[in-house]
Enzyme design. Structure first.
Site, PDB file in Angstrom:
ATOM      1  N   GLU A 188     -49.732 -14.921  -6.580  1.00 44.27           N
ATOM      2  CA  GLU A 188     -48.821 -14.402  -5.908  1.00 44.27           C
ATOM      3  C   GLU A 188     -47.596 -15.219  -5.948  1.00 44.27           C
ATOM      4  O   GLU A 188     -46.419 -14.814  -6.090  1.00 44.27           O
ATOM      5  CB  GLU A 188     -49.063 -14.468  -4.407  1.00 44.27           C
ATOM      6  CG  GLU A 188     -48.209 -13.988  -3.488  1.00 44.27           C
ATOM      7  CD  GLU A 188     -48.670 -14.006  -2.002  1.00 44.27           C
ATOM      8  OE1 GLU A 188     -49.781 -14.108  -1.507  1.00 44.27           O
ATOM      9  OE2 GLU A 188     -47.972 -13.755  -1.034  1.00 44.27           O
TER      10      GLU A 188
ATOM     11  N   SER B  11     -44.199 -18.124   3.389  1.00 46.98           N
ATOM     12  CA  SER B  11     -44.380 -19.280   2.364  1.00 46.98           C
ATOM     13  C   SER B  11     -43.030 -19.912   1.852  1.00 46.98           C
ATOM     14  O   SER B  11     -41.863 -19.574   1.773  1.00 46.98           O
ATOM     15  CB  SER B  11     -45.095 -18.561   0.965  1.00 46.98           C
ATOM     16  OG  SER B  11     -46.113 -18.240   1.261  1.00 46.98           O
TER      17      SER B  11
ATOM     18  N   ARG C 251     -46.068 -24.431  -3.849  1.00 44.72           N
ATOM     19  CA  ARG C 251     -46.044 -23.759  -2.472  1.00 44.72           C
ATOM     20  C   ARG C 251     -46.243 -25.108  -1.568  1.00 44.72           C
ATOM     21  O   ARG C 251     -47.351 -25.674  -1.526  1.00 44.72           O
ATOM     22  CB  ARG C 251     -46.971 -22.941  -2.329  1.00 44.72           C
ATOM     23  CG  ARG C 251     -46.954 -22.138  -0.815  1.00 44.72           C
ATOM     24  CD  ARG C 251     -48.042 -21.206  -0.523  1.00 44.72           C
ATOM     25  NE  ARG C 251     -47.997 -20.484   0.734  1.00 44.72           N
ATOM     26  CZ  ARG C 251     -48.319 -21.189   1.782  1.00 44.72           C
ATOM     27  NH1 ARG C 251     -49.054 -22.136   1.897  1.00 44.72           N
ATOM     28  NH2 ARG C 251     -48.140 -20.321   3.253  1.00 44.72           N
TER      29      ARG C 251
HETATM   30  N1  LIG Z   1     -41.001  -0.050   6.493  1.00 49.56           N
HETATM   31  C1  LIG Z   1     -41.588  -1.413   7.160  1.00 49.56           C
HETATM   32  N2  LIG Z   1     -42.843  -1.368   7.715  1.00 49.56           N
HETATM   33  C2  LIG Z   1     -43.375  -2.548   8.268  1.00 49.56           C
HETATM   34  N3  LIG Z   1     -42.707  -3.770   8.020  1.00 49.56           N
HETATM   35  C3  LIG Z   1     -41.495  -3.660   7.457  1.00 49.56           C
HETATM   36  C4  LIG Z   1     -40.901  -2.539   6.886  1.00 49.56           C
HETATM   37  N4  LIG Z   1     -39.901  -2.748   6.392  1.00 49.56           N
HETATM   38  C5  LIG Z   1     -39.544  -4.227   6.465  1.00 49.56           C
HETATM   39  N5  LIG Z   1     -40.538  -4.612   7.026  1.00 49.56           N
HETATM   40  C6  LIG Z   1     -40.686  -6.225   7.364  1.00 49.56           C
HETATM   41  O1  LIG Z   1     -41.326  -6.869   6.222  1.00 49.56           O
HETATM   42  C7  LIG Z   1     -42.379  -7.473   6.490  1.00 49.56           C
HETATM   43  C8  LIG Z   1     -43.152  -7.331   5.565  1.00 49.56           C
HETATM   44  O2  LIG Z   1     -42.576  -7.998   4.308  1.00 49.56           O
HETATM   45  P1  LIG Z   1     -43.131  -8.244   2.790  1.00 49.56           P
HETATM   46  O3  LIG Z   1     -43.533  -6.842   2.128  1.00 49.56           O
HETATM   47  O4  LIG Z   1     -42.337  -9.185   1.886  1.00 49.56           O
HETATM   48  O5  LIG Z   1     -44.337  -9.098   3.137  1.00 49.56           O
HETATM   49  P2  LIG Z   1     -46.062  -8.607   2.644  1.00 49.56           P
HETATM   50  O6  LIG Z   1     -46.257  -8.825   1.456  1.00 49.56           O
HETATM   51  O7  LIG Z   1     -46.527  -7.639   3.291  1.00 49.56           O
HETATM   52  O8  LIG Z   1     -46.740  -9.945   3.800  1.00 49.56           O
HETATM   53  P3  LIG Z   1     -47.438 -11.266   2.858  1.00 49.56           P
HETATM   54  O9  LIG Z   1     -46.540 -11.573   1.671  1.00 49.56           O
HETATM   55  O10 LIG Z   1     -47.365 -12.259   4.049  1.00 49.56           O
HETATM   56  O11 LIG Z   1     -48.607 -10.886   2.312  1.00 49.56           O
HETATM   57  C9  LIG Z   1     -43.067  -6.863   7.764  1.00 49.56           C
HETATM   58  O12 LIG Z   1     -43.810  -7.813   8.592  1.00 49.56           O
HETATM   59  C10 LIG Z   1     -41.720  -6.516   8.523  1.00 49.56           C
HETATM   60  O13 LIG Z   1     -41.374  -7.579   9.206  1.00 49.56           O
HETATM   61  C1  LIG Z   2     -50.936 -15.943   3.458  1.00 47.65           C
HETATM   62  C2  LIG Z   2     -49.609 -15.612   2.693  1.00 47.65           C
HETATM   63  C3  LIG Z   2     -49.530 -16.396   1.458  1.00 47.65           C
HETATM   64  C4  LIG Z   2     -49.783 -14.006   2.033  1.00 47.65           C
HETATM   65  O1  LIG Z   2     -48.697 -13.555   1.593  1.00 47.65           O
HETATM   66  C5  LIG Z   2     -48.371 -15.408   3.465  1.00 47.65           C
HETATM   67  O2  LIG Z   2     -48.684 -14.565   4.720  1.00 47.65           O
HETATM   68  C6  LIG Z   2     -48.299 -16.913   4.244  1.00 47.65           C
HETATM   69  O3  LIG Z   2     -47.511 -17.786   3.589  1.00 47.65           O
HETATM   70  N1  LIG Z   2     -48.693 -17.169   5.524  1.00 47.65           N
HETATM   71  C7  LIG Z   2     -48.485 -18.489   6.303  1.00 47.65           C
HETATM   72  C8  LIG Z   2     -49.717 -19.218   5.870  1.00 47.65           C
HETATM   73  C9  LIG Z   2     -49.501 -20.607   6.290  1.00 47.65           C
HETATM   74  O4  LIG Z   2     -49.509 -20.969   7.605  1.00 47.65           O
HETATM   75  O5  LIG Z   2     -49.382 -21.327   5.442  1.00 47.65           O
END
Ligand SMILES: Nc1ncnc2c1ncn2[C@@H]1O[C@H](COP(=O)(O)OP(=O)(O)OP(=O)(O)O)[C@@H](O)[C@H]1O
Ligand SMILES: CC(C)(CO)[C@@H](O)C(=O)NCCC(=O)O
Length: 560
Positions: A226, A297, A311
Site C-alpha cells: 500500500e 498514514s 511509514r
Molecule cells: N463517495 C464517498 N463515499 C464515502 N467516503 C468518501 C467519499 N468521497 C470521499 N470520502 C472520504 O474519503 C475517505 C476514504 O478515503 P480513501 O479512499 O483515500 O481511503 P481508503 O482507501 O478507503 O481507506 P484506507 O486507506 O484507510 O484503507 C472516507 O472515509 C471519506 O472521509
Molecule cells: C490501516 C491503514 C494503513 C489502511 O489504509 C490506514 O487506515 C491507517 O493508516 N490507519 C491508522 C492506523 C494507525 O493507527 O497507525
C-alpha cells in the site's frame, strides 16, 4: 430545534461478503480464459471505504490527443504551456474553461526514477497485438460509454490525463468497497472478465478480496504494498504532470515587520489557491506524505528510489471517523452532501474556546500565551450546557467534526515534519476530495505553526495515487516493493487495533518532544518576542515583532 439524529440505525453490512457466487459468476470463473490478458492496463486500490480503479487507454496510432486539464512533463518543456490556473475563484476540482499560459521552459526535465518514464513497460507493448486490441476496444467501449457504474461507481473524467511517455491516457473510477461483490458481478456480466488474468492491486482489500476475485471471475490480484504504491503514484504525478500540485495562501499579503499593531489573520482569508512546482531535484527530499483515507498514514519519503520511504506513524482519526460520525449525527446520505452542510455550519457553537475557560482577562491570556478565541476543546461546549443540543444544528455538528478531524491531522503532520526536519507535507486521500474547508485549514495550520517554514501541499489526483502506483509498479515486474528499514518493522506492534502507537513510535515521539523542548528553551526569548500566537479558532491573532523566516525550499510560482 435539535436536528441530531436520535435513533441509531444499526446497519449490519457483511465485512467479508459471505454470499455464495451466483451461477453466472461460477460460469465466469470456470470459463476458459482467452489467450489474452489486458489486466496490465489496470491499477486497483481497495481501501477501507473506497475502491479506486485506474485504467490506461493505450492510444491507437492514429488517435487524436486526449483533452485534459493536465499535461505531462514532456510537454511542459515547451514554452507557452497551458497550465492549471489558480485563482481565488477557482475551485481546485473545477478547472476554468480557459486555461492561462505560463512559460515553464526554464524548468529542468524530471529526473528519471524507478517509475519514470517507465522504460520497462513490456506488458503494455503486448497490447498492440491484434487479439489484445479487440479485447481492449471492448473494455474501452464499456468504460467510456458510462460515467456511473453499478451501485456506487463513478468515473471522474475531469481527472483524465494523457501521458506522452506511455502513449496513452489514464482514467479514474471509484466505488464503495462495501459494493465489491456487485462490482465483480458487473465485470462478469459484461463479459469483461474473460480477457483479464492478472491485475495490479493495492490497499488492504488487495489481500482481503483476492480470493473473491479469484473464485468469482478467475482474476489474479498482483499485490503491491500500500505505502509503496502511494509513493510511486505521488512521485509519478509530481514528476509528470503540470498543474498537479497546489496549496492555499492568504488573500492578503503577509504581515510585514514594519507593522506595529497586532493584526488578525482570519482563516477565511486563507483561500487563495496557488499552484506549486513539482519535484525538481534532490532538495525536494525528504518530504512527508499524509494519506487521509479511512484512517491516516504518515510516510517519510527520503528519495526517488523504490524503497526510500518509511511509514512513520498513523492516526485512527481520519476520513472514516469524519464520515462515520456524520452518518450518525446528521441525515446526510452522501459524503458530498455532508461536506456542503459543513460549509454552512459554525463550529463555534460546539467547541469550547480558551476564553470560555479563562474569561477575557488580557493579563491571564498573555501569561498563557494563547488568545481567547481559539478552541480549547473540540465539542467541549456541549459538556457544560444544560441541554447540549440547544441551539445546535446538524450543520454545526458537521462543521465541528470536520474541524476536529482536520486539526488533529494537521497537528500530527506538523510534529512529524518537525521530527524529520522536512519542509513539505503532501496531504492526499479521498477525505480531501472536494473538501476545500480541510485543505485550507491544513495549509493555514501548517504555515502558522511552522512560522512559514513548512508548507502543506495537495495533489489534484489525491485519491488515486495508490491505484496509479499499483498500475506503475505492476509494469515493473509485479514484485512487491518493500519499504526501507523493513527489518526494523519486526518491532512489536500491538495486536490490538485500538492501540495505535507502538513502543518505538512512543520513544521517537518522546525523543522528538524532548528535542523540541530543548530547542524551545533555547529560543525562549525569541518566542516571547514573536508575540502571542495560536490557532484553532475561527481566527488567529498574530502579533509578530519580526518578519517570518521562510526556509521553504519550494519554488514559489507567482499567482497569476
Ligand atoms: N463517495 C464517498 N463515499 C464515502 N467516503 C468518501 C467519499 N468521497 C470521499 N470520502 C472520504 O474519503 C475517505 C476514504 O478515503 P480513501 O479512499 O483515500 O481511503 P481508503 O482507501 O478507503 O481507506 P484506507 O486507506 O484507510 O484503507 C472516507 O472515509 C471519506 O472521509
Ligand atoms: C490501516 C491503514 C494503513 C489502511 O489504509 C490506514 O487506515 C491507517 O493508516 N490507519 C491508522 C492506523 C494507525 O493507527 O497507525
Amino acid at each position: 430545534m435539535v436536528m441530531t439524529k436520535m435513533v441509531l440505525q444499526v446497519q449490519v453490512e457483511s465485512e467479508t461478503p459471505a454470499t455464495p457466487p451466483t451461477s453466472l459468476q461460477l460460469l465466469a470463473s470456470n470459463q476458459t480464459k482467452n489467450n489474452v490478458d489486458i489486466g496490465s492496463i489496470f491499477g486497483l486500490d481497495v481501501g477501507g471505504t473506497l475502491s479506486k480503479l485506474v485504467y490506461f487507454e493505450k492510444s491507437s496510432p492514429h488517435s487524436n490527443s486526449h483533452t485534459s486539464p493536465f499535461l505531462d512533463s514532456r510537454r511542459r518543456q515547451n514554452s507557452d504551456i497551458p497550465t492549471f490556473p489558480t485563482s481565488p475563484q477557482t475551485s481546485p476540482k473545477n478547472p476554468p474553461s480557459e486555461p492561462r499560459s505560463k512559460d515553464t521552459s526554464n524548468l529542468p526535465p524530471p529526473s528519471p526514477t524507478h517509475n519514470h518514464p517507465l522504460k520497462r513497460i513490456n506488458s503494455l507493448n503486448s497490447l498492440h497485438r491484434h487479439s489484445h486490441r479487440a479485447a481492449l476496444d471492448e473494455f474501452y467501449k464499456f468504460a467510456n460509454e458510462h460515467n456511473t457504474f453499478g451501485q456506487s461507481g463513478i468515473k471522474e473524467p475531469h481527472l483524465s490525463f494523457q501521458s506522452r511517455s506511455l502513449g496513452g491516457s489514464f482514467h479514474f473510477i471509484h466505488f464503495e468497497t462495501r459494493h465489491m461483490p456487485s462490482a465483480i458481478d458487473l465485470i462478469s456480466e459484461n463479459g469483461l472478465a474473460q480477457n483479464i488474468k492478472n491485475m495490479g492491486c493495492t490497499g488492504g482489500g488487495a489481500h482481503k478480496y483476492s480470493e473473491m476475485w479469484r473464485s468469482r471471475v478467475n482474476i489474479n490480484m498482483i499485490k503491491q504494498a500500500e505505502m509503496a504504491s502511494l509513493v510511486a503514484g505521488i512521485e509519478f504525478v509530481l514528476k509528470s504532470l503540470v498543474g498537479e500540485c497546489f496549496t492555499f495562501k492568504p488573500q492578503r499579503s503577509p504581515v510585514t515587520s514594519s507593522s506595529s499593531s497586532p493584526r488578525k489573520i482570519t482563516e477565511e482569508e486563507w483561500s487563495r489557491k496557488v499552484q506549486r512546482d513539482s519535484i525538481r531535484d534532490r532538495t525536494t527530499y525528504p518530504y512527508i506524505v499524509v494519506s487521509i483515507g479511512t484512517g491516516v498514514s504518515f510516510i517519510r519519503v527520503d528519495g526517488p528510489g523504490p524503497s526510500q520511504f518509511e511509514r512513520v506513524t498513523g492516526s485512527t482519526i481520519g476520513g472514516g471517523t469524519y464520515w462515520g460520525l456524520c452518518r450518525l449525527l446528521t441525515d446526510c446520505e452522501t459524503f458530498s452532501d455532508v461536506l456542503q452542510l459543513a460549509e454552512m455550519g459554525d463550529s463555534g457553537k460546539v467547541d469550547m474556546l480558551v476564553k470560555d475557560i479563562y474569561g477575557t482577562n488580557p493579563e491571564a491570556l498573555r501569561k498563557l500565551k494563547l488568545p481567547g478565541n481559539i478552541v480549547a476543546s473540540s465539542f467541549g461546549k456541549l459538556a457544560t450546557k444544560n441541554n447540549p443540543s440547544d441551539g445546535i444544528d446538524q450543520k454545526d455538528l458537521a462543521r465541528a467534526i470536520l474541524m476536529m478531524t482536520t486539526n488533529n491531522i494537521a497537528h500530527i503532520a506538523y510534529l512529524t515534519a518537525r521530527l524529520y526536519k522536512t519542509s513539505r507535507i503532501y496531504f492526499i486521500g479521498n477525505f480531501l476530495r472536494h473538501n476545500n474547508v480541510s485543505c485550507q485549514r491544513l495549509s493555514y495550520s501548517i504555515d502558522y505553526w511552522s512560522n512559514g517554514t513548512v508548507e502543506g501541499l495537495f495533489l489534484e489526483h489525491e485519491g488515486y495515487l495508490g491505484a496509479l502506483g499499483a498500475f506503475l509498479l505492476g509494469q515493473e515486474g509485479g514484485e512487491e516493493v518493500k519499504p526501507m528499514k523493513e527489518k526494523r518493522r519486526s518491532r512489536r506492534r500491538s495486536q490490538s487495533a485500538g492501540e495505535a502507537i507502538c513502543k518505538e513510535d512512543v520513544e521517537r515521539i518522546v525523543k522528538g518532544a524532548e528535542k523540541l523542548k530543548r530547542e524551545g528553551e533555547g529560543e525562549e526569548e525569541e518566542e516571547e518576542s514573536e508575540g502571542t500566537t495560536g490557532i484553532y479558532g475561527g481566527e488567529v491573532f498574530a502579533e509578530p515583532k519580526k518578519e517570518r523566516q521562510r526556509r521553504v525550499t519550494t519554488t514559489y510560482i507567482p499567482n497569476m
